[in-house]
Scaffold this motif. Structure first.
Motif: not given
Length: 240
Positions: A84-88, A106-113, A115-119
């Protein structure tokens, strides 16, 4: 929860958490999500270091315990592939002792990517149960009992694939750190040994007599200060 809390309150567990924070490499004021946060030990550590922390776990009982431990932090009951988090929206992402529970990581790692900001930074970690060592006079029987332990998780050897998962998802500067927990106190792992032996019997890998004899030997080793178990944890970090 009592078992998880006892595990996290051991000194070596605190050392493992600290190793994951070093790999995360975030400074005060950064925002981090701890996915599979359990009873909130890592959330408490990170909040004490001045980070803005969000704890996420699929187990409502875990979140209740975590809220009690760190009332000032934000928590969500949610699955790792639907945060329940916004993109980046976060600078860092941490998930330790999660991936052995996932049928498909794979879906969990995709979801991690997502929500994480570039860098931003990510740290994943967990035991690879194929590397667990328990000393015994009958090592062949012990290896079979440990297969029983592996059968209790959907993906008991997931940790060895975490580096590939991050690279496949487009993360950069991926590095691996191995943290090894040496246990010589039989009481610390008594329950886990019992569950492993019971699972091996249930899977018809060994007989009940085999299980009873093996557990008796391990208990005797504990009484004689001869118990030894080695549990490596792989920590894998990367940059978005």
């Amino acid at each position: 929860m009592s078992v998880l809390e006892r595990i996290e309150e051991r000194p070596r567990a605190a050392e493992l958490r600290a190793a994951s924070y070093r790999l995360l490499g975030l400074g005060r004021g950064a925002t981090v999500v701890d996915v599979g946060c359990g009873a909130g030990h890592a959330v408490a550590d990170l909040a004490a270091d001045g980070l803005k922390v969000v704890g996420v776990d699929a187990d409502p009982a875990a979140i209740e315990a975590a809220r009690t431990r760190v009332p000032e932090a934000m928590f969500h009951v949610a699955h790792s592939d639907d945060l329940p988090l916004e993109d980046a929206s976060v600078d860092g992402y941490r998930a330790v002792r999660l991936f052995h529970l996932l049928d498909d990581p794979v879906p969990t790692v995709a979801e991690a990517r997502r929500v994480i900001r570039p860098g931003g930074r990510i740290v994943l970690g967990g035991h690879d149960y194929g590397f667990v060592l328990v000393d015994s006079s009958d090592q062949d029987l012990t290896d079979v009992v440990l297969l029983g332990l592996e059968s209790r998780s959907p993906a008991p050897r997931a940790a060895r694939s975490l580096r590939d998962l991050l690279l496949d998802a487009g993360f950069h500067d991926v590095e691996v750190v191995v943290h090894t927990d040496v246990v010589t106190d039989h009481g610390v792992l008594t329950r886990q040994l019992e569950l492993a032996a019971a699972a091996a019997v249930e899977k018809a890998l060994i007989t009940p007599d085999d299980a009873d004899g093996w557990l008796a030997e391990q208990a005797d080793r504990g009484r004689q200060d001869r118990f030894l178990a080695v549990l490596p944890t792989l920590l894998v970090g990367g940059r978005r």
